[in-house]
Design a protein around this motif. Sequence first.
Motif, short mmCIF file in Angstrom:
data_model
loop_
_atom_site.label_atom_id
_atom_site.label_comp_id
_atom_site.label_asym_id
_atom_site.label_seq_id
_atom_site.Cartn_x
_atom_site.Cartn_y
_atom_site.Cartn_z
N PHE A 20 -1.88 -9.68 2.08
CA PHE A 20 -2.10 -8.35 2.65
C PHE A 20 -1.19 -7.30 2.02
O PHE A 20 -1.03 -6.21 2.56
CB PHE A 20 -1.86 -8.40 4.16
N THR A 21 -0.61 -7.63 0.88
CA THR A 21 0.29 -6.71 0.19
C THR A 21 -0.45 -6.01 -0.94
O THR A 21 -1.11 -6.66 -1.75
CB THR A 21 1.51 -7.45 -0.37
N VAL A 22 -0.37 -4.69 -0.97
CA VAL A 22 -1.02 -3.89 -2.02
C VAL A 22 0.06 -3.23 -2.86
O VAL A 22 1.12 -2.84 -2.36
CB VAL A 22 -1.97 -2.83 -1.44
N THR A 23 -0.21 -3.08 -4.12
CA THR A 23 0.72 -2.39 -5.01
C THR A 23 0.11 -1.10 -5.52
O THR A 23 0.65 -0.02 -5.33
CB THR A 23 1.11 -3.29 -6.19
N ASN A 24 -1.05 -1.19 -6.15
CA ASN A 24 -1.71 0.00 -6.68
C ASN A 24 -3.19 -0.10 -6.37
O ASN A 24 -3.97 -0.62 -7.17
CB ASN A 24 -1.47 0.13 -8.18
N VAL A 25 -3.57 0.41 -5.22
CA VAL A 25 -4.96 0.29 -4.78
C VAL A 25 -5.90 1.07 -5.69
O VAL A 25 -7.07 0.75 -5.83
CB VAL A 25 -5.10 0.75 -3.31
N LYS A 26 -5.38 2.12 -6.35
CA LYS A 26 -6.24 2.91 -7.22
C LYS A 26 -6.95 2.03 -8.25
O LYS A 26 -8.10 2.26 -8.62
CB LYS A 26 -5.41 3.97 -7.95
N SER A 27 -6.25 1.02 -8.74
CA SER A 27 -6.83 0.17 -9.77
C SER A 27 -7.99 -0.67 -9.25
O SER A 27 -8.78 -1.20 -10.02
CB SER A 27 -5.76 -0.75 -10.36
N ASN A 28 -8.10 -0.77 -7.92
CA ASN A 28 -9.16 -1.59 -7.31
C ASN A 28 -10.27 -0.75 -6.71
O ASN A 28 -11.17 -1.28 -6.07
CB ASN A 28 -8.56 -2.49 -6.23
N GLU A 29 -10.23 0.55 -6.89
CA GLU A 29 -11.21 1.42 -6.27
C GLU A 29 -12.27 1.86 -7.28
O GLU A 29 -12.07 1.82 -8.49
CB GLU A 29 -10.52 2.64 -5.66
N SER A 30 -13.38 2.32 -6.75
CA SER A 30 -14.48 2.76 -7.60
C SER A 30 -14.10 4.03 -8.38
O SER A 30 -14.50 4.22 -9.52
CB SER A 30 -15.72 3.03 -6.75
N TYR A 31 -13.34 4.89 -7.72
CA TYR A 31 -12.92 6.13 -8.36
C TYR A 31 -11.41 6.11 -8.56
O TYR A 31 -10.68 5.71 -7.68
CB TYR A 31 -13.32 7.33 -7.51
#
Length: 247
Positions: free
Chosen positions: A9-20
């Motif tokens: 449940f730990t996120v570092t850089n969610v941007k890299s996993n998003e569509s935009y």
Amino acid sequence: NLDSIWDQFTVTNVKSNESYTGDRSTWIDLLYPAVVAGGRFREVYYWDSYWIVMGLLECEKIDQAQNMYLNLIHLVKQFGFVPNANRIYYLNRSQPPVLTLIADIIVEALQKRRRFNDARKLVQDSIKHLITEHSFFHTHRRVCLRNDADKSRSKHYLNVYRVDNVSPRPESFSDDVEIAEKCFEDASARERFYAQVASAAESGWDFSSRWLGSSALDYCSVGRTDDTKERNPNRDRSVVMSRLNTR
């Protein structure tokens, strides 16, 4: 075994996993990896973070708990308060102000481990930002109560959850539009509903029958009084913050 699932449940850089990504992402950057609620909740939600920090401390993950706290302080430095979550569409509302409580339990944990210098530094580095958040609620989430029968004309102030919002919540856009169109005929009534439902979300209380009127199936009553069914623009925007209003 909780120790084995925190990393899931730990996120570092969610941007890299998003569509935009880049300028089209709604993600607000954080300083450190953070634990999120999971599922569709990939953001750091303010109210949830308090309970997550308690769990991390119980599992002896004190440095990870400190990172959670420092991420929230980072948001205060940017915006003057902790948003509902680290998404740009949450910048018009917060959640229950638990930042000082988070600091308190982390300091206590550090002291129990005889990390007194770390505890002192955490307080020294963040005290002004705790005051900033406190000021936000006393400036933007406060109402004045006055008893006209009182000859002294004394004033009393209460902190409330009150979001200035006239549009559907982006994270629940279709649901808000559907309910508003079903329940309210004119645009001003719909805008009041949008303000009320956003204020209810700011309270941190999950939506259940506690928010409804006489019928558990009548979601229209979120924007009305319980019995008369008259529209009441202040009902849900008048939920008080018990801890801030305690002397």
